[in-house]
Design a protein around this motif. Sequence first.
Motif, PDB file in Angstrom:
ATOM      1  N   ASP A   1       0.817  -1.225   0.000  1.00 11.52           N
ATOM      2  CA  ASP A   1       0.000   0.000   0.000  1.00 11.52           C
ATOM      3  C   ASP A   1       0.844   1.265   0.000  1.00 11.52           C
ATOM      4  O   ASP A   1       0.315   2.369   0.131  1.00 11.52           O
ATOM      5  CB  ASP A   1      -0.947  -0.005   1.204  1.00 11.52           C
ATOM      6  N   GLY A   2       2.170   1.120  -0.094  1.00 12.61           N
ATOM      7  CA  GLY A   2       3.070   2.268  -0.175  1.00 12.61           C
ATOM      8  C   GLY A   2       3.647   2.709   1.151  1.00 12.61           C
ATOM      9  O   GLY A   2       4.587   3.512   1.183  1.00 12.61           O
ATOM     10  N   THR A   3       3.123   2.236   2.253  1.00  9.59           N
ATOM     11  CA  THR A   3       3.673   2.611   3.554  1.00  9.59           C
ATOM     12  C   THR A   3       4.979   1.864   3.797  1.00  9.59           C
ATOM     13  O   THR A   3       5.269   0.852   3.142  1.00  9.59           O
ATOM     14  CB  THR A   3       2.678   2.289   4.679  1.00  9.59           C
ATOM     15  N   LEU A   4       5.727   2.392   4.741  1.00 10.75           N
ATOM     16  CA  LEU A   4       7.029   1.798   5.033  1.00 10.75           C
ATOM     17  C   LEU A   4       7.014   1.098   6.390  1.00 10.75           C
ATOM     18  O   LEU A   4       6.429   1.592   7.348  1.00 10.75           O
ATOM     19  CB  LEU A   4       8.109   2.874   5.028  1.00 10.75           C
ATOM     20  N   LEU A   5       7.662  -0.057   6.425  1.00  2.00           N
ATOM     21  CA  LEU A   5       7.835  -0.801   7.667  1.00  2.00           C
ATOM     22  C   LEU A   5       9.284  -0.660   8.082  1.00  2.00           C
ATOM     23  O   LEU A   5      10.199  -1.055   7.361  1.00  2.00           O
ATOM     24  CB  LEU A   5       7.507  -2.284   7.475  1.00  2.00           C
ATOM     25  N   LYS A   6       9.512  -0.024   9.235  1.00  2.00           N
ATOM     26  CA  LYS A   6      10.864   0.194   9.708  1.00  2.00           C
ATOM     27  C   LYS A   6      11.312  -1.024  10.522  1.00  2.00           C
ATOM     28  O   LYS A   6      10.682  -1.379  11.507  1.00  2.00           O
ATOM     29  CB  LYS A   6      10.938   1.451  10.561  1.00  2.00           C
ATOM     30  N   GLY A   7      12.382  -1.647  10.072  1.00  3.95           N
ATOM     31  CA  GLY A   7      12.883  -2.809  10.784  1.00  3.95           C
ATOM     32  C   GLY A   7      14.085  -3.414  10.098  1.00  3.95           C
ATOM     33  O   GLY A   7      14.545  -2.925   9.057  1.00  3.95           O
ATOM     34  N   THR A   8      14.576  -4.481  10.686  1.00  2.00           N
ATOM     35  CA  THR A   8      15.735  -5.199  10.169  1.00  2.00           C
ATOM     36  C   THR A   8      15.301  -6.576   9.718  1.00  2.00           C
ATOM     37  O   THR A   8      14.641  -7.306  10.465  1.00  2.00           O
ATOM     38  CB  THR A   8      16.827  -5.336  11.251  1.00  2.00           C
ATOM     39  N   ILE A   9      15.648  -6.937   8.497  1.00  2.00           N
ATOM     40  CA  ILE A   9      15.298  -8.250   7.980  1.00  2.00           C
ATOM     41  C   ILE A   9      16.203  -9.304   8.621  1.00  2.00           C
ATOM     42  O   ILE A   9      17.428  -9.247   8.487  1.00  2.00           O
ATOM     43  CB  ILE A   9      15.445  -8.293   6.443  1.00  2.00           C
ATOM     44  N   VAL A  10      15.585 -10.219   9.346  1.00  3.43           N
ATOM     45  CA  VAL A  10      16.339 -11.293   9.988  1.00  3.43           C
ATOM     46  C   VAL A  10      16.653 -12.394   8.985  1.00  3.43           C
ATOM     47  O   VAL A  10      17.784 -12.858   8.878  1.00  3.43           O
ATOM     48  CB  VAL A  10      15.552 -11.859  11.181  1.00  3.43           C
ATOM     49  N   ARG A  11      15.620 -12.776   8.208  1.00  2.00           N
ATOM     50  CA  ARG A  11      15.826 -13.757   7.145  1.00  2.00           C
ATOM     51  C   ARG A  11      14.634 -13.719   6.209  1.00  2.00           C
ATOM     52  O   ARG A  11      13.555 -13.214   6.558  1.00  2.00           O
ATOM     53  CB  ARG A  11      15.999 -15.169   7.709  1.00  2.00           C
ATOM     54  N   ALA A  12      14.867 -14.277   5.011  1.00  3.66           N
ATOM     55  CA  ALA A  12      13.803 -14.368   4.017  1.00  3.66           C
ATOM     56  C   ALA A  12      13.385 -15.818   3.881  1.00  3.66           C
ATOM     57  O   ALA A  12      14.225 -16.717   3.816  1.00  3.66           O
ATOM     58  CB  ALA A  12      14.287 -13.820   2.684  1.00  3.66           C
ATOM     59  N   GLU A  13      12.076 -16.053   3.845  1.00  7.83           N
ATOM     60  CA  GLU A  13      11.519 -17.377   3.608  1.00  7.83           C
ATOM     61  C   GLU A  13      10.738 -17.337   2.296  1.00  7.83           C
ATOM     62  O   GLU A  13      10.406 -16.245   1.808  1.00  7.83           O
ATOM     63  CB  GLU A  13      10.627 -17.797   4.777  1.00  7.83           C
ATOM     64  N   PRO A  14      10.425 -18.471   1.700  1.00  9.29           N
ATOM     65  CA  PRO A  14       9.748 -18.474   0.400  1.00  9.29           C
ATOM     66  C   PRO A  14       8.445 -17.681   0.367  1.00  9.29           C
ATOM     67  O   PRO A  14       8.062 -17.172  -0.695  1.00  9.29           O
ATOM     68  CB  PRO A  14       9.499 -19.964   0.142  1.00  9.29           C
ATOM     69  N   ASP A  15       7.759 -17.571   1.500  1.00  8.89           N
ATOM     70  CA  ASP A  15       6.464 -16.889   1.495  1.00  8.89           C
ATOM     71  C   ASP A  15       6.466 -15.542   2.207  1.00  8.89           C
ATOM     72  O   ASP A  15       5.421 -14.899   2.317  1.00  8.89           O
ATOM     73  CB  ASP A  15       5.397 -17.783   2.130  1.00  8.89           C
ATOM     74  N   GLY A  16       7.618 -15.100   2.742  1.00  2.74           N
ATOM     75  CA  GLY A  16       7.642 -13.823   3.421  1.00  2.74           C
ATOM     76  C   GLY A  16       8.967 -13.519   4.088  1.00  2.74           C
ATOM     77  O   GLY A  16       9.930 -14.289   3.977  1.00  2.74           O
ATOM     78  N   LEU A  17       8.994 -12.377   4.798  1.00  2.00           N
ATOM     79  CA  LEU A  17      10.205 -11.940   5.475  1.00  2.00           C
ATOM     80  C   LEU A  17      10.005 -11.965   6.992  1.00  2.00           C
ATOM     81  O   LEU A  17       8.935 -11.604   7.480  1.00  2.00           O
ATOM     82  CB  LEU A  17      10.569 -10.508   5.052  1.00  2.00           C
ATOM     83  N   ILE A  18      11.038 -12.395   7.706  1.00  2.00           N
ATOM     84  CA  ILE A  18      11.057 -12.314   9.157  1.00  2.00           C
ATOM     85  C   ILE A  18      11.763 -11.012   9.494  1.00  2.00           C
ATOM     86  O   ILE A  18      12.933 -10.824   9.148  1.00  2.00           O
ATOM     87  CB  ILE A  18      11.789 -13.510   9.788  1.00  2.00           C
ATOM     88  N   VAL A  19      11.037 -10.103  10.176  1.00  2.00           N
ATOM     89  CA  VAL A  19      11.539  -8.749  10.404  1.00  2.00           C
ATOM     90  C   VAL A  19      11.598  -8.443  11.894  1.00  2.00           C
ATOM     91  O   VAL A  19      10.656  -8.760  12.638  1.00  2.00           O
ATOM     92  CB  VAL A  19      10.646  -7.704   9.692  1.00  2.00           C
TER      93      VAL A  19
END
Length: 252
Positions: free
Chosen positions: A25-43
């Motif tokens: 939707d254009g908004t920003l999520l402030k955080g650190t990506i811990v890891r990427a999985e096939p269906d999403g990001l762990i933040v």
Amino acid sequence: MKRLSFLLLALLPMLAFAEDIKRADGTLLKGTIVRAEPDGLIVQTDAGVEKVDFVFLATEVQKHFNYDAAKAQAYRASQVAARQQVVAQQVAQQAAAVRAQAEAVAEKQSQQPTPEEAARRIMVEKSVVFVTAEIAQGTTKGCRAILSVKNGRAAATMLEKDTRTTTSLGQGFIYGLEAASGDTWQGKVYPAGYYHYTNSFGEEDTIRAYTTTLEQAIAHGATGEGPTIPSMNPGSLRQLPGGLRGGTLLDK
């Protein structure tokens, strides 16, 4: 310096992912990506660690992490299956524990004697007698012997009468007794029915059977019935080791 360099190298992967993550939707999520999985990001955010599905992230973020909807769906299905397997294993373990506990209780209850068995045990226990056994033959099962019991007591003074007597019980077989022909053995025995054997003439013979323990007597079907022994005045009986009386029951 070496320790500082090591810490910096360890933090580089996380620092590389420290960014503002754009949502669909254009908004920003402030955080650190811990890891990427096939269906999403762990933040990692200020609120804690959370997972953001790729369908809620901007297209460029999806492309950056090579998002594939089919692979994401397969990954989610494998995760669900893995969780179901873990739950099934836990349920199976709990069920096994419940069964084991129930079996233990049932086993304990089955080992409890019935009123009839308890009464028979008391009768067998009371039938114990202290004997002298002259061993005639030793076998792998026990010994065949001539049994006798002693009654009475020696005179304590010259004015008293010696009342000691010996009563023969005849031949008997003592299960579990290890001895050789010609030996003499003394101890307590429990009547345990009858013993059948072939004598030296090749004839079948039957004699009374005894055991040296209560448990053996019960295992051999003892009922508490034993040979008839002359009754005597309890005050005149000779005291024997272990609280036993010659030709009588255990003192209770």
